[in-house]
Scaffold this active site. Structure first.
Site, PDB file in Angstrom:
ATOM      1  N   ASP A  96       0.848  -1.188   0.000  1.00 57.50           N
ATOM      2  CA  ASP A  96       0.000   0.000   0.000  1.00 57.50           C
ATOM      3  C   ASP A  96       0.889   1.245   0.000  1.00 57.50           C
ATOM      4  O   ASP A  96       1.904   1.308   0.694  1.00 57.50           O
ATOM      5  CB  ASP A  96      -0.915   0.008   1.238  1.00 57.50           C
ATOM      6  CG  ASP A  96      -2.062   0.998   1.100  1.00 57.50           C
ATOM      7  OD1 ASP A  96      -3.211   0.551   0.947  1.00 57.50           O
ATOM      8  OD2 ASP A  96      -1.798   2.229   1.120  1.00 57.50           O
ATOM      9  N   ILE A  97       0.502   2.229  -0.784  1.00 63.03           N
ATOM     10  CA  ILE A  97       1.309   3.440  -0.936  1.00 63.03           C
ATOM     11  C   ILE A  97       1.296   4.289   0.341  1.00 63.03           C
ATOM     12  O   ILE A  97       2.195   5.111   0.551  1.00 63.03           O
ATOM     13  CB  ILE A  97       0.793   4.245  -2.158  1.00 63.03           C
ATOM     14  CG1 ILE A  97       1.875   5.126  -2.726  1.00 63.03           C
ATOM     15  CG2 ILE A  97      -0.458   5.031  -1.820  1.00 63.03           C
ATOM     16  CD1 ILE A  97       1.533   5.698  -4.100  1.00 63.03           C
TER      17      ILE A  97
ATOM     18  N   ASN B 201     -12.845  -3.171   2.373  1.00 63.95           N
ATOM     19  CA  ASN B 201     -13.824  -2.095   2.497  1.00 63.95           C
ATOM     20  C   ASN B 201     -14.779  -2.164   1.309  1.00 63.95           C
ATOM     21  O   ASN B 201     -14.329  -2.304   0.170  1.00 63.95           O
ATOM     22  CB  ASN B 201     -13.120  -0.738   2.515  1.00 63.95           C
ATOM     23  CG  ASN B 201     -12.278  -0.548   3.760  1.00 63.95           C
ATOM     24  OD1 ASN B 201     -12.699  -0.898   4.855  1.00 63.95           O
ATOM     25  ND2 ASN B 201     -11.075  -0.006   3.606  1.00 63.95           N
TER      26      ASN B 201
ATOM     27  N   GLU C  75     -12.365   3.386  -1.396  1.00 63.92           N
ATOM     28  CA  GLU C  75     -11.937   4.503  -2.260  1.00 63.92           C
ATOM     29  C   GLU C  75     -11.622   4.047  -3.687  1.00 63.92           C
ATOM     30  O   GLU C  75     -11.725   4.852  -4.616  1.00 63.92           O
ATOM     31  CB  GLU C  75     -10.674   5.162  -1.668  1.00 63.92           C
ATOM     32  CG  GLU C  75     -10.866   5.724  -0.262  1.00 63.92           C
ATOM     33  CD  GLU C  75     -11.489   7.106  -0.261  1.00 63.92           C
ATOM     34  OE1 GLU C  75     -11.630   7.687  -1.336  1.00 63.92           O
ATOM     35  OE2 GLU C  75     -11.848   7.580   0.840  1.00 63.92           O
ATOM     36  N   VAL C  76     -11.177   2.814  -3.832  1.00 65.34           N
ATOM     37  CA  VAL C  76     -10.764   2.336  -5.162  1.00 65.34           C
ATOM     38  C   VAL C  76     -11.755   1.257  -5.626  1.00 65.34           C
ATOM     39  O   VAL C  76     -11.942   0.250  -4.935  1.00 65.34           O
ATOM     40  CB  VAL C  76      -9.326   1.766  -5.124  1.00 65.34           C
ATOM     41  CG1 VAL C  76      -8.925   1.246  -6.507  1.00 65.34           C
ATOM     42  CG2 VAL C  76      -8.340   2.820  -4.636  1.00 65.34           C
TER      43      VAL C  76
ATOM     44  N   HIS D  67     -10.144  -5.184  -3.451  1.00 69.96           N
ATOM     45  CA  HIS D  67      -8.826  -5.372  -2.843  1.00 69.96           C
ATOM     46  C   HIS D  67      -9.002  -5.789  -1.405  1.00 69.96           C
ATOM     47  O   HIS D  67      -9.914  -5.330  -0.716  1.00 69.96           O
ATOM     48  CB  HIS D  67      -7.961  -4.111  -2.935  1.00 69.96           C
ATOM     49  CG  HIS D  67      -8.642  -2.857  -2.506  1.00 69.96           C
ATOM     50  ND1 HIS D  67      -9.595  -2.214  -3.280  1.00 69.96           N
ATOM     51  CD2 HIS D  67      -8.533  -2.117  -1.372  1.00 69.96           C
ATOM     52  CE1 HIS D  67     -10.020  -1.143  -2.643  1.00 69.96           C
ATOM     53  NE2 HIS D  67      -9.405  -1.066  -1.475  1.00 69.96           N
TER      54      HIS D  67
ATOM     55  N   HIS E  48      -6.979  -5.718   2.118  1.00 71.22           N
ATOM     56  CA  HIS E  48      -5.833  -5.178   2.858  1.00 71.22           C
ATOM     57  C   HIS E  48      -5.305  -6.281   3.761  1.00 71.22           C
ATOM     58  O   HIS E  48      -6.082  -6.920   4.483  1.00 71.22           O
ATOM     59  CB  HIS E  48      -6.258  -4.008   3.751  1.00 71.22           C
ATOM     60  CG  HIS E  48      -6.793  -2.815   3.018  1.00 71.22           C
ATOM     61  ND1 HIS E  48      -6.047  -1.682   2.807  1.00 71.22           N
ATOM     62  CD2 HIS E  48      -8.011  -2.583   2.469  1.00 71.22           C
ATOM     63  CE1 HIS E  48      -6.793  -0.788   2.165  1.00 71.22           C
ATOM     64  NE2 HIS E  48      -7.979  -1.306   1.953  1.00 71.22           N
TER      65      HIS E  48
HETATM   66  P1  AMP Z   1      -9.848   1.478   0.249  1.00 65.05           P
HETATM   67  O1  AMP Z   1     -10.207   2.647   1.100  1.00 65.05           O
HETATM   68  O2  AMP Z   1     -10.135   0.155   0.917  1.00 65.05           O
HETATM   69  O3  AMP Z   1     -10.438   1.578  -1.138  1.00 65.05           O
HETATM   70  O4  AMP Z   1      -8.266   1.496   0.143  1.00 65.05           O
HETATM   71  C1  AMP Z   1      -7.559   1.952  -0.965  1.00 65.05           C
HETATM   72  C2  AMP Z   1      -6.104   1.826  -0.624  1.00 65.05           C
HETATM   73  O5  AMP Z   1      -5.347   1.943  -1.805  1.00 65.05           O
HETATM   74  C3  AMP Z   1      -5.579   2.885   0.353  1.00 65.05           C
HETATM   75  O6  AMP Z   1      -5.035   2.239   1.504  1.00 65.05           O
HETATM   76  C4  AMP Z   1      -4.498   3.619  -0.455  1.00 65.05           C
HETATM   77  O7  AMP Z   1      -3.406   4.012   0.319  1.00 65.05           O
HETATM   78  C5  AMP Z   1      -4.134   2.573  -1.496  1.00 65.05           C
HETATM   79  N1  AMP Z   1      -3.586   3.084  -2.748  1.00 65.05           N
HETATM   80  C6  AMP Z   1      -4.117   4.062  -3.527  1.00 65.05           C
HETATM   81  N2  AMP Z   1      -3.351   4.240  -4.611  1.00 65.05           N
HETATM   82  C7  AMP Z   1      -2.335   3.354  -4.531  1.00 65.05           C
HETATM   83  C8  AMP Z   1      -1.218   3.042  -5.360  1.00 65.05           C
HETATM   84  N3  AMP Z   1      -0.993   3.707  -6.502  1.00 65.05           N
HETATM   85  N4  AMP Z   1      -0.378   2.070  -4.965  1.00 65.05           N
HETATM   86  C9  AMP Z   1      -0.586   1.419  -3.802  1.00 65.05           C
HETATM   87  N5  AMP Z   1      -1.627   1.651  -2.983  1.00 65.05           N
HETATM   88  C10 AMP Z   1      -2.487   2.607  -3.343  1.00 65.05           C
END
Ligand code: AMP
Length: 125
Positions: A39-40, A97, A105-106, A110, A112
């Site tokens: 994770d970034i 999530n 958010e994405v 995914h 975690h």
């Molecule tokens: P979520 O809130 O469960 O959708 O988590 C999205 C996660 O993606 C967050 O923990 C971010 O830090 C992570 N994230 C977003 N962009 C990147 C990226 N380019 N590389 C790695 N992790 C990312």
């Protein structure tokens, strides 16, 4: 902004770009079904994201629509990453999530994977 997990899959999401190799990621594992990368913005000593290669918005989409072979492959990939990082004996936490209440958010499924330290209470209060 949390995403709407009922919307169709959007190929422009950031994890789709990582899967296509269009943006870099610190990959720690990949196989036929899944890839895993750091994770970034890590929230624990170990914070790895495991994503299926398939186009699924969320756990809901994946569990409802993915073939059994793909579900098995993804679940095994998560377990493999945890074992490969020595997390089984000390323990670890998985989190997915989904949507607004989950704070997703994405819009690409995914999981975690957190570890490397005591992780505290299950839900922040
Ligand atoms: P979520 O809130 O469960 O959708 O988590 C999205 C996660 O993606 C967050 O923990 C971010 O830090 C992570 N994230 C977003 N962009 C990147 C990226 N380019 N590389 C790695 N992790 C990312």
């Amino acid at each position: 902004m949390p995403i709407d997990p009922t919307l169709p899959y959007d190929d422009s999401n950031i994890f789709a770009k990582i899967l296509r190799g269009e943006i870099p990621a610190n990959r720690v594992y990949e196989d036929e079904w899944a890839i895993a990368f750091h994770d970034i913005n890590p929230q624990a000593e170990v914070h790895i994201l495991v994503i299926p290669r398939g186009r699924y918005v969320s756990w809901d989409d994946f569990s409802a629509n993915a073939p059994a072979e793909e579900i098995a492959g993804f679940v095994r990939a998560v377990g493999h990453v945890a074992r490969a990082h020595g997390l089984v004996e000390p323990g670890y936490r998985l989190l997915a999530n989904i949507g607004r209440h989950g704070g997703q958010e994405v819009p690409h499924l995914h999981v975690h994977l957190f570890g490397g330290q005591f992780l505290g209470p299950m839900i922040a209060r």
